[in-house]
Enzyme design. Structure first.
Site, short mmCIF file in Angstrom:
data_model
loop_
_atom_site.label_atom_id
_atom_site.label_comp_id
_atom_site.label_asym_id
_atom_site.label_seq_id
_atom_site.Cartn_x
_atom_site.Cartn_y
_atom_site.Cartn_z
N GLU A 114 -18.80 5.95 -1.58
CA GLU A 114 -17.61 6.79 -1.63
C GLU A 114 -17.78 7.84 -2.73
O GLU A 114 -17.56 9.03 -2.53
CB GLU A 114 -16.38 5.91 -1.93
CG GLU A 114 -15.10 6.68 -2.13
CD GLU A 114 -13.93 5.72 -2.35
OE1 GLU A 114 -13.07 5.62 -1.46
OE2 GLU A 114 -13.86 5.07 -3.40
N ASP A 123 -0.53 11.82 -1.25
CA ASP A 123 -1.60 12.72 -0.81
C ASP A 123 -2.73 11.93 -0.16
O ASP A 123 -2.65 10.70 -0.01
CB ASP A 123 -2.09 13.59 -1.98
CG ASP A 123 -2.67 12.78 -3.13
OD1 ASP A 123 -3.00 11.59 -2.96
OD2 ASP A 123 -2.79 13.35 -4.24
N TRP A 167 0.85 -1.19 0.00
CA TRP A 167 0.00 0.00 0.00
C TRP A 167 0.89 1.24 0.00
O TRP A 167 1.99 1.20 0.55
CB TRP A 167 -0.90 0.00 1.24
CG TRP A 167 -2.12 0.86 1.06
CD1 TRP A 167 -2.35 2.09 1.60
CD2 TRP A 167 -3.25 0.57 0.24
NE1 TRP A 167 -3.57 2.57 1.16
CE2 TRP A 167 -4.14 1.66 0.32
CE3 TRP A 167 -3.61 -0.49 -0.59
CZ2 TRP A 167 -5.35 1.73 -0.37
CZ3 TRP A 167 -4.82 -0.44 -1.28
CH2 TRP A 167 -5.67 0.65 -1.15
N GLU A 202 -3.84 8.98 -1.78
CA GLU A 202 -2.85 7.91 -1.84
C GLU A 202 -2.17 7.86 -3.20
O GLU A 202 -1.90 6.80 -3.77
CB GLU A 202 -3.50 6.56 -1.47
CG GLU A 202 -4.59 6.78 -0.41
CD GLU A 202 -4.93 5.58 0.43
OE1 GLU A 202 -5.66 4.73 -0.08
OE2 GLU A 202 -4.48 5.51 1.58
C1 BGC Z 1 -9.13 7.24 -0.64
C2 BGC Z 1 -8.57 7.65 0.70
C3 BGC Z 1 -9.30 6.93 1.81
C4 BGC Z 1 -9.39 5.42 1.57
C5 BGC Z 1 -10.31 4.73 2.55
C6 BGC Z 1 -9.08 5.73 -0.76
O1 BGC Z 1 -9.56 5.38 -1.98
O2 BGC Z 1 -8.40 7.84 -1.69
O3 BGC Z 1 -8.71 9.04 0.87
O4 BGC Z 1 -8.68 7.19 3.04
O5 BGC Z 1 -9.87 5.19 0.28
O6 BGC Z 1 -11.57 5.32 2.57
#
Ligand code: BGC
Length: 358
Positions: A315, A160, A109, A163
């Site tokens: 999301e 960032d 990761w 990620e």
């Molecule tokens: C997002 C992150 C988030 C993670 C878990 C990722 O896809 O880019 O901002 O912390 O998912 O929700």
């Protein structure tokens, strides 16, 4: 428009989703039904704990903070090997997410991310001060580990909050570090962390602004929806500051979809690059902060309209994708996009609370 938001079924559903997504150890699993997200991220968790506190579920917030304190304590000797001037060996970094049992998990990761740890310090300070609590010894020591780690590393490029982009210094991350170090100064009663926070802020205001608005990363011109957090919650500038206004204008111009969803950034292709609930909530806070309640309420209604019949917030939504060709590619890789996302529910709950204030 007057919305009896506290009575909205989505409030109860959101609290239930978050409670059900919290492990016995206190970890908030980002999305329990999405295998890749069966981890607890400091970033998501900080926002979620803040929302649970606001809604009177301080036991849940407290359990998350305890989980974080234990998780950090278990990694403290690793983090301590990062030298004061930011030199580190591969493998000596804190991760951005851990399993509910506090273990790092086995999958690869992009773990070198500072904003989540920083946002946790911000949330812990709010939790303690809201409840009139003194930090315990273990909370103080985890705070110090994280604050010193941020001090050593903040000027180094890191992934960032999405990620991505490990080679850049991100404005939203710098804002999080500012807020986190201020939080640490208050928790520990040690003003040197406040001085360090001011230095990070000064750097951000000098290098993270282009054409009068904040930029996604130092040296770039593009905006990112995460820049909205620089006002609420990170408090780098007030929302009425010209840089904040210019940033919000550009975010709306470049990233707002026709219905109220906000894209992360214009070239985003993750699951096609849809619109993110957490960012529409951030835009609503910005409107509210400058007195535009009507727009904030309109965005709240939009968020509510994205819930599934059982009251689950995703999301992201796929109605307006930056690049639809990527949606099937991601679905093939990781399955359908995350839903329910605890962080989406948390930002909805926080927005409802903010709108309760007349
Ligand atoms: C997002 C992150 C988030 C993670 C878990 C990722 O896809 O880019 O901002 O912390 O998912 O929700």
């Amino acid at each position: 428009m007057s919305i009896p938001a506290t009575t909205s079924p989505l409030v109860a559903a959101s609290l239930a989703v978050i409670r059900e997504g919290q492990s016995a150890e206190g970890a908030y699993l980002a999305c329990p039904t999405f295998p890749t997200y069966r981890y607890s991220w400091f970033r998501d968790g900080a926002f979620i704990a803040e929302a649970m506190d606001l809604w009177g579920h301080s036991d849940s917030a407290g359990a998350f903070h305890n989980w974080t304190v234990k998780t950090i304590a278990a990694q403290a000797s690793l983090a301590g090997q990062v030298s004061a001037d930011g030199e580190f060996q591969p493998g000596h970094l804190l991760h951005t997410r851990y399993r509910a049992d506090g273990s790092p998990g086995s999958s690869e990761w992009p773990n070198f991310q500072l904003d989540g740890l920083a946002t946790w310090l911000w949330a812990l300070e709010r939790h303690l001060s809201r409840h009139g609590l003194e930090a315990s010894d273990s909370q103080r020591s985890a705070t110090r580990v994280v604050a010193d780690y941020l001090l050593a590393l903040w000027a180094r490029p890191n992934f960032d909050c999405w990620e991505e982009n490990a080679e850049e210094l991100h404005s939203a991350t710098l804002g999080a570090v500012y807020a986190g170090l201020l939080g640490a100064a208050k928790i520990l009663g040690e003003p040197q962390y406040e001085g360090a926070a001011s230095a990070v802020r000064a750097y951000l205001l000098t290098h993270g602004v282009q054409n009068g608005h904040f930029s996604k990363h130092v040296g770039g011109e593009e905006v990112d929806g995460n820049l909205l957090w620089l006002t609420v919650p990170y408090g780098v500038l007030t929302a009425d500051h010209p840089i904040s206004r210019a940033t919000a204008r550009k975010v709306r111009a470049d990233l707002l979809d026709p219905e109220g969803g906000v894209h992360r950034y214009a070239r985003d292709t993750y699951y096609g690059g849809g619109s993110w609930i957490i960012l529409s909530a951030a835009l609503a806070h910005d409107h509210l902060a400058v007195g535009d309640r009507t727009e904030a309420e309109r965005l709240l209604v939009w968020i509510e309209s994205q819930a599934t019949p059982e009251g689950h917030l995703p999301e992201q939504t796929s109605r307006f994708l930056n690049d639809p060709a990527y949606l099937p590619k991601w679905e093939e890789r990781w399955g359908r996009s995350a839903c329910p996302l605890l962080w989406s529910h948390a930002t909805y709950l926080t927005l409802v609370k903010a709108l309760e204030v007349p």
